[in-house]
Design a protein around this motif. Sequence first.
Motif, PDB file in Angstrom:
ATOM      1  N   SER B  48       1.068  -1.519   5.167  1.00  0.00           N
ATOM      2  CA  SER B  48       1.762  -1.252   3.910  1.00  0.00           C
ATOM      3  C   SER B  48       0.758  -0.762   2.872  1.00  0.00           C
ATOM      4  CB  SER B  48       2.509  -2.496   3.425  1.00  0.00           C
ATOM      5  OG  SER B  48       1.594  -3.504   3.108  1.00  0.00           O
ATOM      6  N   PHE B  49       1.255   0.075   1.968  1.00  0.00           N
ATOM      7  CA  PHE B  49       0.381   0.758   1.021  1.00  0.00           C
ATOM      8  C   PHE B  49      -0.522  -0.204   0.245  1.00  0.00           C
ATOM      9  CE2 PHE B  49      -0.827   2.610  -2.989  1.00  0.00           C
ATOM     10  CZ  PHE B  49      -1.199   3.892  -2.642  1.00  0.00           C
ATOM     11  N   GLY B  50       0.071  -1.315  -0.206  1.00  0.00           N
ATOM     12  CA  GLY B  50      -0.687  -2.260  -1.025  1.00  0.00           C
ATOM     13  C   GLY B  50      -1.923  -2.798  -0.324  1.00  0.00           C
ATOM     14  N   ARG B  51      -1.836  -2.977   0.982  1.00  0.00           N
ATOM     15  CA  ARG B  51      -3.001  -3.470   1.719  1.00  0.00           C
ATOM     16  C   ARG B  51      -3.933  -2.328   2.099  1.00  0.00           C
ATOM     17  NH1 ARG B  51      -0.970  -8.129   5.928  1.00  0.00           N
ATOM     18  NH2 ARG B  51       0.359  -9.309   4.484  1.00  0.00           N
ATOM     19  N   ARG B  53      -4.532   0.507   0.626  1.00  0.00           N
ATOM     20  CA  ARG B  53      -5.271   1.164  -0.448  1.00  0.00           C
ATOM     21  C   ARG B  53      -6.695   0.602  -0.563  1.00  0.00           C
ATOM     22  NH1 ARG B  53      -7.239   0.086  -6.078  1.00  0.00           N
ATOM     23  NH2 ARG B  53      -7.680   2.162  -6.808  1.00  0.00           N
ATOM     24  N   VAL B  54      -6.826  -0.704  -0.422  1.00  0.00           N
ATOM     25  CA  VAL B  54      -8.162  -1.287  -0.555  1.00  0.00           C
ATOM     26  C   VAL B  54      -9.008  -1.023   0.688  1.00  0.00           C
ATOM     27  CG1 VAL B  54      -7.594  -2.989  -2.299  1.00  0.00           C
ATOM     28  CG2 VAL B  54      -7.215  -3.554   0.093  1.00  0.00           C
ATOM     29  N   GLU B 118     -10.908  -4.707  -8.251  1.00  0.00           N
ATOM     30  CA  GLU B 118     -11.125  -3.403  -7.620  1.00  0.00           C
ATOM     31  C   GLU B 118     -12.581  -3.170  -7.219  1.00  0.00           C
ATOM     32  OE1 GLU B 118      -8.966   0.128  -9.025  1.00  0.00           O
ATOM     33  OE2 GLU B 118      -7.640  -1.256 -10.051  1.00  0.00           O
TER      34      GLU B 118
END
Lengths: 223, 466
Positions: B48-51, B53-54, B118
């Motif tokens: 999923s995008f949220g995971r 991205r990092v 971040e």
Amino acid sequence: MGINSKPLLFAVVSALVILVGTVVTVFVPMFMPSTQPVSRFVKPYTAIEQEGRDIYIREGCNNCHTQTVRPLRTEVLRYGEYSKAEEFAWDRPFLWGSKRTGPDMNRIGGKYPDSWHYKHMQSPQSMFPLSNMPPYGWLATNKLDTSNSYRKCEILGYGYSEAEVQQQIADYKQRVTSPEYDSKATRDLVTPPALQGELTEMDAIIAYLQKLGRDVKAMEAQP
Amino acid sequence: MNDSGYDYSVVRGFAYSALFWLVVGLIIGLWMAYELFDPSLNLTPWLSFGRLRVVHTNGLGVGFGLSGIFATAYYMLQRLTRTPLPFPRLARAQMYLFNLIIAAAAVTLMAGMNTTKEYAELEWPLDVGVVIMWVMFAINVFAILIKRREEQMYISLWYLIAMTVTIAVLYIVNNLEIPVTLFKSYSIYAGNNDANVQWWYGHNIVGFIFTVPILAMFYYFLPKATGLPIYSHRLSIVSFWSLIFAYLWTGAHHLMLTPLPEWIQTVAIAFSIFLIAPSWGSVVNGYYTLQGNWEQMRTNYLTKFFILGITFYGLQTLQGPLQGLRTLNAFFHYTDWVIGHVHMGTMGWVTMIISASFYYMIPGIAGRELYSIRLANIHFWLILVGQITWTITMWIAGIQQGAMWKATNPDGFLMYSFLDSLTALYPYYRMRFAAGVVYFAGILIFAWNIFQTVRQAPQTTETAEA
């Protein structure tokens, strides 16, 4: 220059040079109460809300949703009252984010009923066909792990006793599993039958979302 | 210890690591770019995008960027001090530990173990590993500088020292956290202070990984590749000290119009504007180095990488401070404009300079010519066109997004819903994906070219006694 032939001196001077700005803009403000004012109206998260917050963190929701409404006219029109410093006194870590692929979340609490969130988390596209938010229906298939809830609240300094944490968990479970719960039909639709009598990760993240921006209303209502 | 013979095995190891993480990080980037206009690609929680991205930011920023920096740092340190690496085994152990950490980072971030700060998302056990890994690097840096046989330290060494010291301070301060379990911790700072520490870190980790050591490469490999000395030593001294002084004041320009005390924001704006001067000091130094030899842009395949790279650095360091101004920030912040800004720096400046440094360095240590200059030229044009298309697309998307958020009807109400402002971006997101594919093709050619160069290399005799 002499310093260019003295590596250790060079390193020490470099460290001092980078520390000037660091001390003035980061370390000194840490010891100024005005940097993070507190308000008696802004309450810590309950154990369930904190578990929900940790799921928000785990799923990286902050990568697409901010949690700070700026004092700009159109921003206040879109989201509500702009964010105040006091609101974040309990936030460890802060979750302001840096990108709005989705809308800001700081005023989401109370904006929609729980049933809206159950349905939306299950399938954002069922409500907004063109949304690009990932579906999170699987959160409802995970039983909420509350084994560390007390330890979490203790580390975060929320001041709850172990019994109070257990009570918060039991109360919330009672609330969402009760036949009286106003979002029961939708919750049962997204939650597998085996977990309908338990707390799920979906329940917790919705509890967290419903907390966001709630306390500021009481704070702002003060004369 | 042998007087001659530099140890290049760790240079090679880190260079291969850089290429590996570069390809992996870009594949993840492409996947995410597609998810943004087709969410059905969020197949599992792990994807999923949220995971993801990092994983993308850590995989490229740290996995690729930092291993490229370590590779070139171990090379430059030995050449500029005319001293073999004092502890080659320690350096190799650092390389294995580094790759282990990046692999563990990818797995744990995909599993959702993530502090949300971040570029400091790793959970605390990996933070401990990072600190150990950094100390292992620092031991070799300072040991070789103390033992050096070249009296004066060249510009590139200043930048490497500044990086070594500053990253240590930044990383430790921002990652102070209290563990709950092995995989979960909470920041020791709350609210405004947590935000202030995080963006002091976030801004400077970019500064001291994506600027400072890349400038070290630029100042070393540009003269090497062109055969021209750096234009002004004095300018490089002034630029260096003012850059590292001013950088640390500017983190709060990432927190404009948030509840962070206004004076911290205003100080950050002032120093951000000031930072244009030292940044452009290096840009000017680079351009003037080529004075009278601009035909090298055509005749020397490496020169254009360095000159375009420093040009993107120059544009980046103008755009950054402007975005920090309150009025412009109110419009651009949180939009895709910023994503375009970041990627001009990473896909333009950082990758161009690391590419050219590798092209110069790796054939040298492999003891033969580059496999194909023609392929290197194709690589250059693909990543240039890919990057420019990518960033300009995101700037335009950001302008549209910002305008739609602000648009009101004559009655004073908002003209667009949030969803309107999102769906308007899908054409740009598709375009961005296409540009990313072009860029990725260029990177595959880069990796292939290096691979072929090394594969066909004769056995090198340049290994130090351990």
